[in-house]
Design a protein around this motif. Structure first.
Motif, short mmCIF file in Angstrom:
data_model
loop_
_atom_site.label_atom_id
_atom_site.label_comp_id
_atom_site.label_asym_id
_atom_site.label_seq_id
_atom_site.Cartn_x
_atom_site.Cartn_y
_atom_site.Cartn_z
N SER A 184 -7.42 -0.43 18.79
CA SER A 184 -7.37 -2.18 18.83
C SER A 184 -6.25 -2.74 19.09
N ASN A 185 -5.25 -1.80 18.79
CA ASN A 185 -3.79 -2.21 19.00
C ASN A 185 -3.61 -3.38 18.02
N SER A 186 -4.31 -3.75 17.08
CA SER A 186 -3.97 -4.86 16.20
C SER A 186 -3.14 -4.50 15.30
N LEU A 187 -2.21 -5.44 14.76
CA LEU A 187 -1.47 -5.11 13.66
C LEU A 187 -1.72 -5.63 12.48
N ARG A 188 -1.37 -4.97 11.42
CA ARG A 188 -1.79 -5.30 10.22
C ARG A 188 -0.65 -5.16 9.22
N LEU A 189 -0.28 -5.99 8.30
CA LEU A 189 0.94 -6.14 7.39
C LEU A 189 0.66 -5.52 6.12
N ARG A 190 1.37 -4.51 5.54
CA ARG A 190 1.12 -4.03 4.00
C ARG A 190 2.11 -4.49 3.19
N TYR A 191 1.90 -4.50 1.95
CA TYR A 191 2.78 -4.84 0.95
C TYR A 191 3.40 -3.34 0.67
N ALA A 192 4.96 -3.44 0.54
CA ALA A 192 5.58 -2.23 0.12
C ALA A 192 5.78 -2.26 -1.42
N VAL A 193 5.41 -1.22 -2.22
CA VAL A 193 5.35 -1.32 -3.62
C VAL A 193 5.74 0.24 -3.91
N THR A 194 6.64 -0.06 -5.10
CA THR A 194 7.24 1.07 -5.75
C THR A 194 6.45 1.09 -6.97
N VAL A 195 6.03 2.13 -7.40
CA VAL A 195 5.45 2.49 -8.64
C VAL A 195 6.46 3.60 -9.34
N ASN A 196 6.89 3.29 -10.60
CA ASN A 196 7.53 4.15 -11.57
C ASN A 196 6.37 4.54 -12.59
N VAL A 197 6.31 6.12 -12.55
CA VAL A 197 5.38 6.49 -13.47
C VAL A 197 6.23 7.21 -14.64
N THR A 198 6.15 7.03 -15.78
CA THR A 198 6.69 7.69 -16.72
C THR A 198 5.77 8.52 -17.79
N GLY A 199 5.84 9.56 -17.87
CA GLY A 199 4.82 10.30 -19.00
C GLY A 199 5.28 10.13 -20.18
N ASN A 200 4.24 9.79 -21.11
CA ASN A 200 4.54 9.71 -22.72
C ASN A 200 5.34 10.95 -23.07
N HIS A 201 6.16 10.65 -24.32
CA HIS A 201 6.90 12.07 -24.78
C HIS A 201 6.68 11.73 -26.29
N GLU A 202 6.92 12.95 -27.03
CA GLU A 202 6.89 13.28 -28.35
C GLU A 202 8.14 13.99 -28.78
N THR A 203 8.78 13.86 -29.83
CA THR A 203 9.79 14.47 -30.27
C THR A 203 9.33 14.85 -31.81
N ALA A 204 9.22 16.04 -32.39
CA ALA A 204 9.26 16.30 -33.78
C ALA A 204 9.88 17.29 -34.31
N THR A 205 10.12 17.71 -35.39
CA THR A 205 10.60 18.76 -36.19
C THR A 205 9.74 19.59 -36.62
N TYR A 206 9.97 20.92 -36.38
CA TYR A 206 8.83 22.01 -36.40
C TYR A 206 8.32 21.74 -37.93
N ASP A 207 7.05 22.06 -38.04
CA ASP A 207 6.35 21.85 -39.32
C ASP A 207 5.06 22.50 -39.42
N GLY A 208 5.02 23.88 -38.56
CA GLY A 208 3.91 24.57 -38.44
C GLY A 208 2.61 24.03 -37.84
N SER A 209 2.73 22.74 -37.45
CA SER A 209 1.44 22.19 -36.70
C SER A 209 1.54 21.87 -35.46
N SER A 210 0.48 21.49 -34.82
CA SER A 210 0.50 21.48 -33.16
C SER A 210 0.87 19.99 -33.08
N HIS A 211 1.59 19.59 -32.10
CA HIS A 211 1.93 18.32 -31.82
C HIS A 211 1.64 18.02 -30.36
#
Length: 324
Positions: A33-60
């Protein structure tokens, strides 16, 4: 294809399409169609959750992630995620979720999305453990007892490897007991604490030996018996007795400094006896005397007493005697 341009007059574009990112708009060729379409440029920062624990014999475990979008109108509903945002761990170390940009797909045709991903993780740190030597002791000359230590901080039936030694030496005094081993062992960081090992003095007894002599004789050499010494060790002491030469008993005293080196000293007195002696005479001389004559008779037998017969002495004689 995609064509990029930089807006030199942001006000112009803002007027035509408010809210567009005026520095990163992309124009898309729609093909036939040779039509033009404008799109929004977006940056998405994805950060996985994290946990820090001291060894206690249990699964974290940890799961999920957070997003920060460069556009408020671009939300989690505008993309899909094909991965597993979770991780779990029991022992020391780190387990990552394994998040990557390839797992995120834009589903909103109004946007050109770029995903910057920071992986999530769970970290188990080592637990602090202390190996503390237990103070111990022995008496000089004895064999060393078994050295021991207490371990505090371990979980369940976990164990720590270590060895114990003490500073060399066998004389009276204080020595250091040192536990040693690796500073990190599996799920633990290990601290080692020393203690004292004491060698105590050994008890020794010096007992004066009883002695005796006859009245008028010279004193014998005084002696004593020492019990408790180790090997060829010696202690210093002197002996003396109460003065006196008449028949009877006297005290033999022991003088010694305590302590002496590896020993503590206890003394015990003895008894010195001077025996009475009955004189023994071997010669008896008898004198018979009168005003005009003297008769001497020497007897060489033991006598306690002598009797004189007047008939033997005769009239007018006086008898006397000496013993030697």
């Amino acid at each position: 294809g995609y064509y990029e341009f930089t807006v030199t007059d942001p006000g112009q574009w803002t007027a035509k399409a408010a809210g567009w990112n005026d520095k990163s708009i992309r124009i898309t060729d729609k093909g036939s169609s040779n039509s033009l379409r404008l799109r929004y440029a977006v940056t998405v920062n994805v950060t996985g959750n994290h946990e820090t624990a001291t060894y206690d014999g249990s699964s974290h475990s940890v799961s999920g992630y957070t997003i920060i979008s460069s556009r408020n109108d671009y939300t989690a509903a505008s993309f899909t995620f094909s991965g597993t945002a979770s991780a779990s761990r029991t022992n020391n170390g780190t387990t990552n979720m394994g998040l990557s940009a390839a797992q995120f797909t834009n589903t909103n045709d109004e946007y050109e999305a770029t995903f910057n991903v920071t992986d999530g993780y769970v970290t188990i740190n080592r637990k602090a453990v202390t190996v503390r030597a237990v103070a111990n002791s022995k008496t000089y000359g004895d064999a060393d007892p078994t050295l021991t230590a207490t371990v505090s901080g371990t979980v369940g039936s976990d164990t720590i490897s270590y060895s114990l030694s003490r500073a060399s030496g066998e004389d009276y005094g204080t020595y250091t007991i040192t536990p040693s081993g690796n500073a990190t062992q599996g799920n633990y960081t290990v601290t080692y604490s020393t203690a004292n090992f004491t060698i105590n003095r050994k008890a020794v007894t010096i007992k004066a030996n009883n002695a005796s002599k006859n009245a008028g004789a010279a004193d014998p050499t005084l002696t004593a018996t020492v019990t408790g010494l180790v090997g060829t060790d010696t202690v210093s002491y002197s002996l003396s007795r109460t003065s006196g030469e008449t028949a009877g008993t006297y005290t033999i005293s022991v003088s010694a400094t305590s302590p002496q080196g590896n020993y503590t000293i206890t003394t015990q007195n003895g008894t010195f006896t001077i025996n009475a002696v009955t004189p023994v005479y071997t010669t008896v001389t008898v004198y018979f005397t009168s005003s005009t004559a003297k008769y001497v008779n020497v007897l060489t037998s033991d006598y306690d007493s002598l009797g004189f017969d007047p008939q033997i002495c005769g009239g007018g004689y006086t008898a006397s005697f000496s013993l030697s």
